[in-house]
Design an enzyme around this catalytic site. Structure first.
Site, PDB file in Angstrom:
ATOM      1  N   LYS A 105      10.971   2.291  -3.537  1.00 42.10           N
ATOM      2  CA  LYS A 105      10.566   2.480  -4.934  1.00 42.10           C
ATOM      3  C   LYS A 105      10.298   3.948  -5.244  1.00 42.10           C
ATOM      4  CE  LYS A 105       7.063  -0.342  -4.735  1.00 42.10           C
ATOM      5  NZ  LYS A 105       7.080  -0.691  -3.312  1.00 42.10           N
ATOM      6  N   ARG A 137       0.291  -5.485 -10.031  1.00 44.86           N
ATOM      7  CA  ARG A 137       0.239  -6.072  -8.689  1.00 44.86           C
ATOM      8  C   ARG A 137      -0.046  -7.558  -8.717  1.00 44.86           C
ATOM      9  NH1 ARG A 137      -0.763  -2.120  -4.252  1.00 44.86           N
ATOM     10  NH2 ARG A 137      -0.677  -0.081  -5.233  1.00 44.86           N
ATOM     11  N   ARG A 171      10.764   4.416  13.026  1.00 42.09           N
ATOM     12  CA  ARG A 171      10.171   5.671  12.559  1.00 42.09           C
ATOM     13  C   ARG A 171       8.960   6.041  13.427  1.00 42.09           C
ATOM     14  NH1 ARG A 171       9.579   5.976   6.237  1.00 42.09           N
ATOM     15  NH2 ARG A 171       7.872   4.526   6.567  1.00 42.09           N
ATOM     16  N   ARG A 228       1.723   8.000  11.304  1.00 38.50           N
ATOM     17  CA  ARG A 228       0.879   7.800  10.120  1.00 38.50           C
ATOM     18  C   ARG A 228       0.317   6.380  10.149  1.00 38.50           C
ATOM     19  NH1 ARG A 228       4.941   9.264   5.336  1.00 38.50           N
ATOM     20  NH2 ARG A 228       4.455   7.076   5.071  1.00 38.50           N
ATOM     21  N   ARG A 259       0.290  -5.201   5.209  1.00 32.06           N
ATOM     22  CA  ARG A 259       0.643  -4.802   3.837  1.00 32.06           C
ATOM     23  C   ARG A 259       1.727  -5.716   3.277  1.00 32.06           C
ATOM     24  NH1 ARG A 259       2.460   1.020   4.168  1.00 32.06           N
ATOM     25  NH2 ARG A 259       2.656   0.861   1.914  1.00 32.06           N
TER      26      ARG A 259
END
Length: 193
Positions: free
Chosen positions: A13, A88, A127, A139, A150
């Site tokens: 996005k 959301r 990643r 991260r 998530r």
């Protein structure tokens, strides 16, 4: 051009929003950024939000929609805007629709980037491995376990927003698994209709 981009974390996005911003000269609006700016500026809605946050509460949908209502009146939104990460929930979508209707505005498109959760998870794991191999620190949001949580939250709370926009005939889907340029071309095609 007034747009909403939907899709799970990692769907692209942000990448597509940046391209749409450049192509159409419209800003991508982040509710978090808008909330912080309203609080900092001391606007009436910002003061309401600050009081709620200072008390440790969650800012209500009405306050967030009020902040969006004020923000879309600014000069840089004259040609439109992109909402990424909002709404959301279905309640937020309905509040947003009511606010836009009160301003005699409507959405031009609600575009969902459809992706495969397992492939997204594989990308995040890859990643993370590459970062560690290069001697970097992974991260927090690239941690596979955090990412799974998530995704679960997205499916529980936000995925029903797609069903809502589908039910009112506004949802358009785009294959978010395609190459970045192909996704951009498909979004352009959707917007051209």
């Amino acid at each position: 051009m007034r747009l909403i981009l939907l899709g799970p974390p990692g769907a692209g996005k942000g990448t597509q929003s940046a391209r749409l911003e450049q192509k159409y000269g419209i800003p991508q609006l982040s509710t978090g950024d808008m909330l912080r700016a309203a609080v900092k500026a001391g606007t009436p809605v910002g003061l309401q939000a600050k009081a709620v946050m200072d008390a440790g509460g969650l800012v209500s949908d009405d306050i967030v929609v009020g902040i969006i209502a004020a923000r879309i009146e600014e000069a840089d939104c004259a040609k439109g805007f992109i909402l990424d990460g909002f709404p959301r929930t279905v309640a937020q979508a309905k509040s947003l629709d009511a606010m836009l209707k009160s301003k005699h505005k409507e959405l031009d498109a609600v575009i969902e980037l459809v992706v495969d959760d397992q492939i997204l998870l594989s990308r995040i794991e890859g990643r993370a491995r590459e970062t560690v191999a290069a001697g970097g620190t992974v991260r927090a949001d690239d941690n596979p376990d955090a990412f799974k949580k998530r995704l679960e939250q997205y499916h529980q709370l936000t995925a029903p927003v797609s069903d809502y926009y589908r039910s009112v005939g506004e949802l358009r889907t785009v294959d978010g698994m395609a190459a970045i340029d192909a996704v951009t071309a498909e979004i352009d095609s959707v917007l051209g209709k």
